[in-house]
Design an enzyme around this catalytic site. Structure first.
Site, PDB file in Angstrom:
ATOM      1  NE  ARG A 178      58.290 -10.510  34.977  1.00 37.35           N
ATOM      2  CZ  ARG A 178      58.376  -9.251  34.495  1.00 37.35           C
ATOM      3  NH1 ARG A 178      58.514  -8.233  35.336  1.00 37.35           N
ATOM      4  NH2 ARG A 178      58.302  -9.033  33.215  1.00 37.35           N
ATOM      5  CB  SER A 227      57.677 -14.754  29.719  1.00 36.77           C
ATOM      6  OG  SER A 227      59.070 -14.912  29.656  1.00 36.77           O
ATOM      7  CD  GLU A 297      58.086 -13.936  34.091  1.00 37.31           C
ATOM      8  OE1 GLU A 297      56.960 -13.543  33.750  1.00 37.31           O
ATOM      9  OE2 GLU A 297      59.133 -13.577  33.534  1.00 37.31           O
TER      10      GLU A 297
END
Length: 303
Positions: A178, A227, A297
């Protein structure tokens, strides 16, 4: 802080120099995020070409206007308060196919990119079918799922600082979980070259829809930003949330999904503060119970 008359002068100049440009004052941010949350935008602009984008960025720099680059708004939680920025929606959707490569604009949606790949009998992106993101956004955060990531298929990326155009190869893009070279930087991704491989188009299509069906089976269908948290250690964060008995917990219309508790969903008319309080509650509860620090995230835009 930008002076009011400076912002007004900037808006008037944009309108006079780019009469065909989509320019909106006080546009609702919630119309441009998958969470369906967000207040008014001081100035919203859509750009269709690199040339126009560079001119807009240069003017913004001259007038000292803060800007935010918007793709599909799928990994974003935005304040309900007014966002006093220039929000630039990237609509760079052109593409070319060269043998086993697709070279496309950063505004192209992953759904459309996969359709192009199917028609060209090119494989490598099937796992991303159904992710509601733009190419640029997916590169910036090195999006991934089902064991695959953008770093696996990117050959190079073209980007700008508002003045010059640069190129970085896969090895230079600092891809990790990420994360990419662009994380926490204000560079603007313009174009991406994907390195794929030939495969029968029917097989590519089948793999795409397998990914889509798996996503539908696992993920909630309410509005969300995907998410919420990054992976942390060996135990998946959704399992930690469930062990804390937070599954289904809600504040107003913001709820920790009962289908996949790694998601916070907007049941109907959730507010920024409701979602934000849920995020803080999850982080605090997991830390108190397990001593584990988890990180978001998603991008949280407060102003």
């Amino acid at each position: 802080m930008v002076k009011r008359n400076s912002f007004s002068n900037f808006i008037n100049l944009l309108k006079s120099q780019f009469p065909s440009l989509v320019i909106k004052e006080n546009e609702l941010f919630k119309k441009h995020t998958t969470f369906r949350i967000g207040g008014k935008i001081r100035l919203y602009v859509e750009v269709e070409s690199v040339t126009t984008l560079l001119k807009v960025l240069q003017l913004a720099k001259t007038y000292k206007i803060d800007y935010f680059i918007l793709g599909c708004g799928s990994n974003l939680l935005v304040s309900d308060k007014k966002i006093n920025k220039l929000v630039i929606k990237i609509n760079l959707n052109d593409y070319v196919i060269k043998e086993d490569k697709i070279i496309c604009g950063a505004g192209l949606k992953l759904f459309k990119l996969n359709q192009i790949a199917i028609n060209a009998s090119l494989s490598g992106l099937e796992w991303s079918f159904g992710i509601p993101a733009s190419v640029g956004g997916a590169i910036k955060m090195n999006a991934g799922c089902f064991g695959y990531e953008m770093k696996d298929v990117v050959e190079c990326v073209y980007f700008t600082d508002g003045e010059k155009i640069y190129k970085k190869t896969n090895e230079e893009l600092e891809f990790s979980y990420r994360h990419s070279f662009f994380t926490n930087k204000n560079y603007v991704i313009l174009k991406v070259c994907f390195n794929l491989h030939k495969l029968d188009s029917n097989l590519v299509r089948e793999r795409c829809f397998n990914s889509l069906n798996k996503r539908k089976l696992l993920h909630p269908q309410f509005a969300s930003a995907g998410s919420i948290f990054k992976k942390c250690g060996e135990i998946p964060v959704p399992i930690l949330i469930e062990k804390c008995k937070l599954k289904g917990f809600k504040i107003g219309d913001a709820q920790i999904s009962t289908k996949h508790c790694g998601f916070i969903v907007n049941l109907k008319n959730a507010k920024f503060n409701q979602v934000y309080k849920l995020i803080l509650k999850i982080k605090d509860t997991i830390f108190k119970k397990f001593g584990i620090i988890i990180n978001e995230e998603i991008i949280i835009l407060k102003n």
